[in-house]
Design an enzyme around this catalytic site. Structure first.
Site, PDB file in Angstrom:
ATOM      1  N   HIS A 157       0.837  -1.222   0.000  1.00  0.00           N
ATOM      2  CA  HIS A 157       0.000   0.000   0.000  1.00  0.00           C
ATOM      3  C   HIS A 157       0.866   1.264   0.000  1.00  0.00           C
ATOM      4  O   HIS A 157       0.442   2.307   0.488  1.00  0.00           O
ATOM      5  CB  HIS A 157      -0.940   0.049   1.205  1.00  0.00           C
ATOM      6  CG  HIS A 157      -1.697  -1.221   1.441  1.00  0.00           C
ATOM      7  ND1 HIS A 157      -2.954  -1.454   0.905  1.00  0.00           N
ATOM      8  CD2 HIS A 157      -1.369  -2.345   2.123  1.00  0.00           C
ATOM      9  CE1 HIS A 157      -3.369  -2.654   1.277  1.00  0.00           C
ATOM     10  NE2 HIS A 157      -2.412  -3.232   2.002  1.00  0.00           N
ATOM     11  N   SER A 278      16.185  21.446 -15.303  1.00  0.00           N
ATOM     12  CA  SER A 278      14.994  22.252 -15.544  1.00  0.00           C
ATOM     13  C   SER A 278      15.432  23.577 -16.141  1.00  0.00           C
ATOM     14  O   SER A 278      16.497  24.096 -15.810  1.00  0.00           O
ATOM     15  CB  SER A 278      14.261  22.472 -14.228  1.00  0.00           C
ATOM     16  OG  SER A 278      13.519  23.667 -14.284  1.00  0.00           O
ATOM     17  N   LYS A 284      17.243  21.163 -10.240  1.00  0.00           N
ATOM     18  CA  LYS A 284      16.518  19.960 -10.634  1.00  0.00           C
ATOM     19  C   LYS A 284      17.343  18.988 -11.467  1.00  0.00           C
ATOM     20  O   LYS A 284      18.105  19.373 -12.332  1.00  0.00           O
ATOM     21  CB  LYS A 284      15.278  20.357 -11.451  1.00  0.00           C
ATOM     22  CG  LYS A 284      14.280  21.174 -10.653  1.00  0.00           C
ATOM     23  CD  LYS A 284      13.306  20.307  -9.897  1.00  0.00           C
ATOM     24  CE  LYS A 284      12.375  19.635 -10.798  1.00  0.00           C
ATOM     25  NZ  LYS A 284      11.000  19.866 -10.701  1.00  0.00           N
ATOM     26  N   GLU A 291      10.608   8.645 -17.053  1.00  0.00           N
ATOM     27  CA  GLU A 291       9.240   9.162 -17.238  1.00  0.00           C
ATOM     28  C   GLU A 291       8.736   8.895 -18.650  1.00  0.00           C
ATOM     29  O   GLU A 291       7.592   8.477 -18.858  1.00  0.00           O
ATOM     30  CB  GLU A 291       9.202  10.671 -16.972  1.00  0.00           C
ATOM     31  CG  GLU A 291       9.426  11.037 -15.524  1.00  0.00           C
ATOM     32  CD  GLU A 291       9.540  12.540 -15.351  1.00  0.00           C
ATOM     33  OE1 GLU A 291       8.607  13.147 -14.834  1.00  0.00           O
ATOM     34  OE2 GLU A 291      10.565  13.122 -15.766  1.00  0.00           O
TER      35      GLU A 291
END
Ligand code: ARG
Length: 461
Positions: A157, A278, A284, A291
């Site tokens: 979970h 970024s 970043k 992704e």
């Protein structure tokens, strides 16, 4: 327009079509190698069966070999008005060797020809994918050996549940990719059926040697029903479904890599060349490769659903709808092989922060089950032990303490059964206790790694 195009009623009919709606050459030209190879063997068989002469065969074969060179060197002129790869090659053959070119299509239809080309391409693609998956599995084994001592929290979970070895977690993916290989192998078996020799739909009125063609083209089986052979694209669906499941695994893996790189998890760092910065936030390091891999799963699923839908209402036998099998298949092949390439490039360079992993594994009350088992070993029924540890966990978390920071006195408030040896319950003892087959103990994981290498060696032989 060449003389052949003018003479041939088929070509004439094709050229009259408007707007390029029926044209597939911009994508089916990828089948040129398969098409030429199939034609070379077909011509050899026609000659062997005395359907064409030796001289015809040689002219056809030499012409085809030259055409292959033209295509590979970029000097071949693709003609959309000729619609597809088959007509482009045949028409060029006619330009080169004249009317003898027309003999190549004896005892053949584009219906069995296109199925042959696709089957050959699919088989090759499967070989590529299986070898990429094997590389990926080897990388997982290498990472598992390299980080054999790293302990992480295992989750259910997405809540910390029990400590596990990081290697055990990685080896879960080894199993997924292993099942993928099995699915692709099975898909390959069903693809490995020669359709050529079925003609348009009913078989052919010639004395053909289909066994010879199968052998020369590396097929283990010959289609048993000509109508099925020209209308069947199950093998494309088999491929697309194996590819979809494999991408689902890749996507889950991507998701985990993405999570693990967050500051919240701080478990791994991806190699810098597999992250991007970024444009606005200088700090970043975005996990774009993972992704995009996760995102590309969508198109592979889409191609599967598309192919299932294309086939669902088709009457026997060949229908032009079947031409729609190609773009989705090529797209899935390109996507899957590219994503596997990314993964096999990216994974060896990941850095695992074992200190953070350990710290994280010690938090979140992950030893609760082991403490319950501790009481069970001292004769407490499991349900009762579960209740005691549940209260103890609430107590510890209200004080923001870990189990190791609770005094024996405090323990005893929850049950008098607790003794000094409760401090021997650690993440290591927890892991080592799980020594059942398939469990996370150091011993089992070590064996799993060895077995994995063995298994890959066997599949190489
Ligand atoms: N381009 C066609 C396809 O991919 C080739 C077969 C054409 N056959 C036909 N009867 N029109 O399916």
């Amino acid at each position: 327009m060449s003389s052949y195009e003018k003479e041939s009623p088929i070509i004439k009919q094709l050229s009259d079509k408007v707007g390029g709606f029926t044209v597939s050459i911009h994508y089916d030209r990828r089948l040129y190698k398969q098409d030429i190879k199939g034609s070379i063997v077909h011509a050899a068989m026609l000659c062997k069966q005395k359907i064409i002469t030796l001289a015809d065969r040689d002219a056809i074969q030499n012409g085809l070999i030259e055409i292959e060179v033209e295509i590979e060197t970029g000097s071949f002129t693709w003609k959309p008005e000729l619609e597809d790869i088959h007509m482009n090659i045949e028409s060029r053959l006619h330009e080169k060797i004249g009317p003898i070119a027309g003999k190549l299509h004896t005892a053949r239809s584009r219906n069995d020809q296109v199925s042959l080309d696709m089957r050959m391409f699919v088989k090759e693609s499967i070989d590529t994918v299986i070898s990429q998956l094997t590389t990926l599995q080897r990388i997982l084994l290498d990472l598992s050996s390299k980080y054999q001592d790293v302990i992480v929290p295992g989750y259910t979970h997405l809540q910390k549940a029990q400590p596990v070895l990081f290697a055990h977690h990685l080896l879960a993916y080894f199993q997924m990719f292993d099942r993928d290989k099995t699915r692709f192998r099975e898909a390959s078996q069903r693809t490995d059926v020669l359709p050529l020799g079925s003609g348009a739909l009913a078989g052919l009125p010639y004395d053909l040697d289909r066994n010879y063609v199968a052998e020369e083209l590396g097929f283990s089986n010959i289609s048993a029903n000509s109508m099925d052979a020209v209308s069947d694209r199950d093998f494309v669906i088999d491929y697309l479904s194996a590819a979809s499941i494999c991408m689902m695994h890749i996507s889950r893996f991507s998701e985990e890599l993405i999570l693990w790189t967050t500051e919240e998890f701080s478990l791994i760092k991806l190699p810098p060349e597999y992250t991007t910065g970024s444009s606005i936030m200088p700090q970043k390091r975005n996990p774009d490769f993972a992704e995009i891999s996760r995102g590309k799963t969508g198109r592979v699923y889409g191609n599967l659903v598309s192919m299932l839908t294309i086939l669902k209402g088709l009457p026997m036998t060949y229908n032009r709808d079947l031409q729609e099998d190609k773009e989705g298949f090529f797209d899935s092949h390109d996507t899957l092989t590219a994503v596997l390439e990314v993964f096999t490039g990216m994974l060896p360079g990941i850095y695992v922060n074992s200190d953070n992993a350990r710290q994280s594994a010690e938090g979140g009350m992950v030893l609760a089950t082991d403490l319950a088992d501790y009481l069970v070993a001292k004769g407490v029924p499991f349900r009762e032990a579960h209740g005691i540890i549940s209260n103890l966990s609430d107590y510890a978390s209200s004080l923001d303490k870990m189990f190791g920071e609770i005094s024996l006195e405090e323990y005893r408030k929850f049950s008098p059964i607790f003794e000094e040896d409760v401090y021997e319950v650690t993440v290591e003892s927890s892991i080592n206790a799980r020594n059942t087959i398939g469990g996370t103990s150091f011993n089992m994981v070590q064996q799993a790694i060895e077995r994995g290498y063995e298994q890959l060696k066997e599949s190489d032989d």
